[in-house]
Enzyme design. Structure first.
Site, PDB file in Angstrom:
ATOM      1  N   CYS A 116      16.175   4.128  14.609  1.00  0.00           N
ATOM      2  CA  CYS A 116      16.911   4.266  15.952  1.00  0.00           C
ATOM      3  C   CYS A 116      15.758   3.854  16.997  1.00  0.00           C
ATOM      4  CB  CYS A 116      17.152   5.859  16.230  1.00  0.00           C
ATOM      5  SG  CYS A 116      18.436   6.502  15.260  1.00  0.00           S
ATOM      6  N   HIS A 256      17.205   6.672  23.758  1.00  0.00           N
ATOM      7  CA  HIS A 256      17.819   6.395  22.624  1.00  0.00           C
ATOM      8  C   HIS A 256      19.224   7.771  22.519  1.00  0.00           C
ATOM      9  CE1 HIS A 256      19.481   6.244  18.625  1.00  0.00           C
ATOM     10  NE2 HIS A 256      18.952   7.611  18.268  1.00  0.00           N
ATOM     11  N   ASN A 286      25.794   8.224  17.878  1.00  0.00           N
ATOM     12  CA  ASN A 286      24.422   7.666  17.821  1.00  0.00           C
ATOM     13  C   ASN A 286      24.796   6.367  16.883  1.00  0.00           C
ATOM     14  OD1 ASN A 286      21.835   6.911  16.777  1.00  0.00           O
ATOM     15  ND2 ASN A 286      21.352   9.066  16.255  1.00  0.00           N
TER      16      ASN A 286
HETATM   17  O1  UT7 Z   1      18.439   9.339  16.006  1.00  0.00           O
HETATM   18  C1  UT7 Z   1      17.700   9.822  14.951  1.00  0.00           C
HETATM   19  C2  UT7 Z   1      16.971  10.960  14.857  1.00  0.00           C
HETATM   20  N1  UT7 Z   1      17.915  11.990  14.932  1.00  0.00           N
HETATM   21  C3  UT7 Z   1      17.921  12.798  15.739  1.00  0.00           C
HETATM   22  O2  UT7 Z   1      17.242  12.802  16.691  1.00  0.00           O
HETATM   23  C4  UT7 Z   1      18.679  14.029  15.492  1.00  0.00           C
HETATM   24  C5  UT7 Z   1      17.929  15.197  15.765  1.00  0.00           C
HETATM   25  N2  UT7 Z   1      18.505  16.640  15.205  1.00  0.00           N
HETATM   26  C6  UT7 Z   1      19.619  16.927  16.206  1.00  0.00           C
HETATM   27  O3  UT7 Z   1      20.249  16.510  16.794  1.00  0.00           O
HETATM   28  C7  UT7 Z   1      20.487  18.474  15.685  1.00  0.00           C
HETATM   29  O4  UT7 Z   1      19.393  19.029  14.624  1.00  0.00           O
HETATM   30  C8  UT7 Z   1      21.784  18.354  15.181  1.00  0.00           C
HETATM   31  C9  UT7 Z   1      22.731  17.921  15.919  1.00  0.00           C
HETATM   32  C10 UT7 Z   1      21.458  17.443  13.688  1.00  0.00           C
HETATM   33  C11 UT7 Z   1      21.923  19.922  14.386  1.00  0.00           C
HETATM   34  O5  UT7 Z   1      21.999  20.761  15.612  1.00  0.00           O
HETATM   35  P1  UT7 Z   1      21.088  22.206  15.451  1.00  0.00           P
HETATM   36  O6  UT7 Z   1      21.427  22.853  16.715  1.00  0.00           O
HETATM   37  O7  UT7 Z   1      19.540  21.555  15.042  1.00  0.00           O
HETATM   38  O8  UT7 Z   1      21.808  22.955  14.370  1.00  0.00           O
HETATM   39  P2  UT7 Z   1      21.333  23.257  12.965  1.00  0.00           P
HETATM   40  O9  UT7 Z   1      20.955  22.535  12.014  1.00  0.00           O
HETATM   41  O10 UT7 Z   1      20.086  24.256  13.292  1.00  0.00           O
HETATM   42  O11 UT7 Z   1      22.482  24.227  12.609  1.00  0.00           O
HETATM   43  C12 UT7 Z   1      23.042  25.463  13.044  1.00  0.00           C
HETATM   44  C13 UT7 Z   1      24.259  25.810  12.489  1.00  0.00           C
HETATM   45  C14 UT7 Z   1      24.037  25.987  10.914  1.00  0.00           C
HETATM   46  O12 UT7 Z   1      24.934  27.209  10.535  1.00  0.00           O
HETATM   47  P3  UT7 Z   1      23.970  28.524  10.202  1.00  0.00           P
HETATM   48  O13 UT7 Z   1      23.078  28.420   9.291  1.00  0.00           O
HETATM   49  O14 UT7 Z   1      23.302  29.102  11.233  1.00  0.00           O
HETATM   50  O15 UT7 Z   1      25.298  29.437   9.811  1.00  0.00           O
HETATM   51  C15 UT7 Z   1      24.908  24.901  10.299  1.00  0.00           C
HETATM   52  O16 UT7 Z   1      25.305  24.910   9.163  1.00  0.00           O
HETATM   53  O17 UT7 Z   1      25.211  24.963  12.710  1.00  0.00           O
HETATM   54  C16 UT7 Z   1      25.805  24.622  11.501  1.00  0.00           C
HETATM   55  N3  UT7 Z   1      26.560  23.380  11.816  1.00  0.00           N
HETATM   56  C17 UT7 Z   1      27.652  23.031  12.032  1.00  0.00           C
HETATM   57  N4  UT7 Z   1      28.742  23.871  12.467  1.00  0.00           N
HETATM   58  C18 UT7 Z   1      29.774  23.236  13.078  1.00  0.00           C
HETATM   59  C19 UT7 Z   1      25.831  22.336  11.441  1.00  0.00           C
HETATM   60  N5  UT7 Z   1      26.684  21.004  11.584  1.00  0.00           N
HETATM   61  C20 UT7 Z   1      27.808  21.839  12.114  1.00  0.00           C
HETATM   62  C21 UT7 Z   1      29.022  20.996  12.684  1.00  0.00           C
HETATM   63  N6  UT7 Z   1      29.995  21.950  13.090  1.00  0.00           N
HETATM   64  N7  UT7 Z   1      29.147  19.804  12.560  1.00  0.00           N
END
Ligand code: UT7
Length: 332
Positions: A116, A256, A286
């Protein structure tokens, strides 16, 4: 004669027609428009459809349009660099294929893989060639067909990515404007949190790797999020301080586009009002090496000669960086 700088003298971008909406994704995996908008800020992304269509197709469309828009003959191009993590093939370089498709015959071409941060790493690389005085017209294209490495059964990653390309023409100038400064960083230990497990020399493709779905993006989202928020903002603030810039001096931040929350945090650390931050994540998601040129292309008509612009990115590798440039032309 004053110091030679490299200036962006033209920009173009290209996106495929197909729009993958949150509604369609919520029929494929257990997700909702509300979750995606709240946690990431994406409404839809573009997807390149069709057999034998790779990142070179995206990149060549952006480059052909750039040549036309800037009135440049393909024969004039000295060098073409492609930033991508989704090359058409492991080799040859996608840059070579793009040059061939765009009719660029007098140049050498190569790829840069910095995920990225690819566009910023490649922009600085291209700038050094131009500043040497030997290369007069250099094209840099960021092109990623992220749909080719996205697992549409994994809700934690499949909502994030889209396909796109963006290209800039760089030329030498002795004036004030152009690329002024950069801070680029890598930390290879970050590979554990964001990578593609198989398909490289360490773990070549096999029935097992395909069955285990190892040819897709693997990401530990929360860990990457924490690094992205701090590192992207750190380098953006550092480059401001290094160049004696206050938030008032900055016309635009081009971040980004991985997550709206990361973009907001970076803008806040820099003391910028939201009106100074280029954002289009809602429409494209992204697109890895393409996010930054795709943003600048959409905002091009608002840019004025001499505008102070900061680019900032964080991505797989880990890679991160910021680049300070002064925009080189008024709206045409
Ligand atoms: O560009 C390259 C670099 N990449 C980045 O900069 C990405 C960085 N990371 C992020 O942007 C975020 O971590 C994500 C968008 C990938 C995820 O968001 P988050 O707020 O960190 O969510 P999480 O991984 O902590 O998940 C929270 C909850 C989980 O459920 P539980 O365990 O709390 O029950 C996940 O299973 O959200 C759940 N979850 C979803 N729910 C509905 C994860 N993906 C989804 C989804 N829809 N698509």
């Amino acid at each position: 004669m004053g110091k030679l700088r490299a200036a962006i003298t033209g920009i173009n971008a290209w996106v495929p027609e197909y729009r993958l909406t949150n509604e369609e994704l919520s029929q494929m995996v257990d997700t909702t428009d509300e979750w995606i908008m709240q946690r990431v800020g994406i409404k839809e992304r573009r997807i390149l459809k069709g057999a034998d269509m790779g990142s070179s197709e995206l990149g060549a469309n952006a480059v052909k349009g750039l040549l036309e828009k800037t009135g440049t003959s393909p024969d004039e191009i000295d060098l073409l660099i492609c930033a991508t993590v989704t090359p058409d093939m492991a080799f040859p370089a996608t840059a070579n294929i793009i040059s061939d498709k765009a009719g660029i015959k007098n140049a050498f071409s190569f790829d840069i893989n910095a995920a990225c941060s690819g566009f910023i790493f490649a922009l600085q690389t291209a700038a050094v060639y131009v500043e040497s005085g030997r290369y007069k017209k250099v094209i840099l294209v960021g092109a990623d067909k992220m749909s080719s490495i996205t697992d549409y059964t994994d809700r934690t990653t499949c909502t994030l990515f889209g396909d796109a390309s963006g290209a800039v023409l760089l030329e030498p100038t002795t004036g004030e404007n152009g690329i002024i400064d950069h801070i680029l960083r890598t930390d290879g230990s970050g590979k554990n949190y964001l990578h593609m497990k198989a398909g490289g020399s360490m773990r070549p493709a096999s029935h097992e790797t395909v069955d285990a779905r190892e040819h897709f993006v693997y990401q530990e989202g929360q860990t990457v999020f924490k690094f992205a928020v701090s590192k992207m903002a750190d380098v953006a603030v550092e480059i401001m301080e290094k160049n004696g810039l206050t938030s008032d001096d900055i016309a635009w931040l081009v971040p980004h586009q991985a997550n709206l929350r990361i973009i907001d945090a970076t803008g806040r650390r820099m003391g910028l009002t939201p009106a100074k931050i280029m954002i289009n994540i809602e429409k494209y998601g992204n697109t890895t090496a393409a996010t930054i040129p795709l943003c600048i292309w959409e905002y091009e008509k608002k840019l004025k000669k001499g505008d102070n612009i900061i680019l900032a990115a964080f991505g797989g590798g880990f890679t991160w960086g910021s680049l300070y440039l002064k925009w080189a032309y008024d709206p045409r």
